[in-house]
Design an enzyme around this catalytic site. Structure first.
Site, PDB file in Angstrom:
ATOM      1  N   ILE A 214       0.838  -1.199   0.000  1.00 14.68           N
ATOM      2  CA  ILE A 214       0.000   0.000   0.000  1.00 14.68           C
ATOM      3  C   ILE A 214       0.877   1.254   0.000  1.00 14.68           C
ATOM      4  CG2 ILE A 214      -1.779   1.292   1.250  1.00 14.68           C
ATOM      5  CD1 ILE A 214      -2.787  -1.393   0.198  1.00 14.68           C
ATOM      6  N   LYS A 215       0.777   2.028  -1.070  1.00 14.21           N
ATOM      7  CA  LYS A 215       1.522   3.288  -1.133  1.00 14.21           C
ATOM      8  C   LYS A 215       0.693   4.392  -0.473  1.00 14.21           C
ATOM      9  CE  LYS A 215       4.301   4.300  -4.787  1.00 14.21           C
ATOM     10  NZ  LYS A 215       4.591   4.527  -6.235  1.00 14.21           N
TER      11      LYS A 215
END
Ligand code: G3P
Length: 217
Positions: free
Chosen positions: A84-85
């Site tokens: 997850i960025k």
């Protein structure tokens, strides 16, 4: 140093993966927008090419921690190995702290300073993504930033890995490898530039021409 590919273009991903040296795919909202597909469809298409074990980076759009965490859980449903960025900001650090406590792998993106990288590490981010090329673009020292973060992480025994982003040319990649960056995420074009050399091409042409003079029977 691991090599990831920085694109959501399925033709580029398919071709780069056929080399057997690419271990992850990074995307961001601009990269997804370039393909003209829904985010979910783009991630699923990438997953179909690279398989279950490869990391695919997907970025949240929300700007508030609760919403970022909620969006992260939705993105996680798209693939077994999603990273997850989360953009570097106050709410982003809150979200990364919470997600890392849940055992969810994160990457703090849009990192432009060592102090940002330190906070990402202390929040438990799996990766931090300094944007090498964009630092160079404003006349600052992108590679110097990578060295500074590496030195700081080494001194502190940080487990956060550097995934150097915004790479623009083969010299960037060599500099990153020499600096000890854990990962370079690289556009397709630059991966191909790393393969090519005029002397290799000339040499191969000559080998093949000379081979014509070798008796075959
Ligand atoms: O991974 C981030 C990267 O895609 C940004 O690259 O070339 O837009 O600065 P660039």
């Amino acid at each position: 140093m691991k090599i990831f590919i920085d694109t959501a273009n399925v033709d580029e991903i398919r071709d780069a993966y056929s080399l057997g040296i690419v271990e992850g795919v990074t995307t961001n909202p601009s990269i997804i927008a370039r393909e003209g597909k829904k985010f979910e469809d783009a991630i699923k298409e990438i997953a179909a090419i690279v398989g279950d074990e490869t990391y695919i980076f997907g970025e949240v759009i929300a700007l508030e921690a609760d919403a970022m965490v909620k969006e992260a859980h939705e993105i996680l449903k798209l693939h077994k190995n999603i990273i997850i960025k989360i953009p570097m900001c106050k709410e982003g650090i809150k979200a990364v702290s919470r997600l890392s406590k849940e055992g969810i792998k994160t990457c703090v993106t849009l990192c432009f300073s060592a102090s940002q990288a330190l906070l990402a590490s202390n929040a438990g981010a799996t990766y931090v993504a300094p944007f090498l090329g964009r630092v160079d673009d404003i006349g600052w020292d992108g590679m110097g930033l990578i060295h500074e973060i590496m030195e700081m992480f080494d001194m502190q025994g940080s487990t956060t890995q550097i995934v150097a982003a915004s790479t623009r040319n083969p010299l960037h990649i060599i500099g990153l490898a020499k600096a000890g960056a854990h990962v370079a995420t690289i556009p397709y074009k630059v991966i191909m530039q790393m393969i090519d050399h005029p002397l290799t091409k000339n040499g191969l042409d000559k080998f093949l021409k000379d081979w014509e003079n070798v008796p075959k029977a």
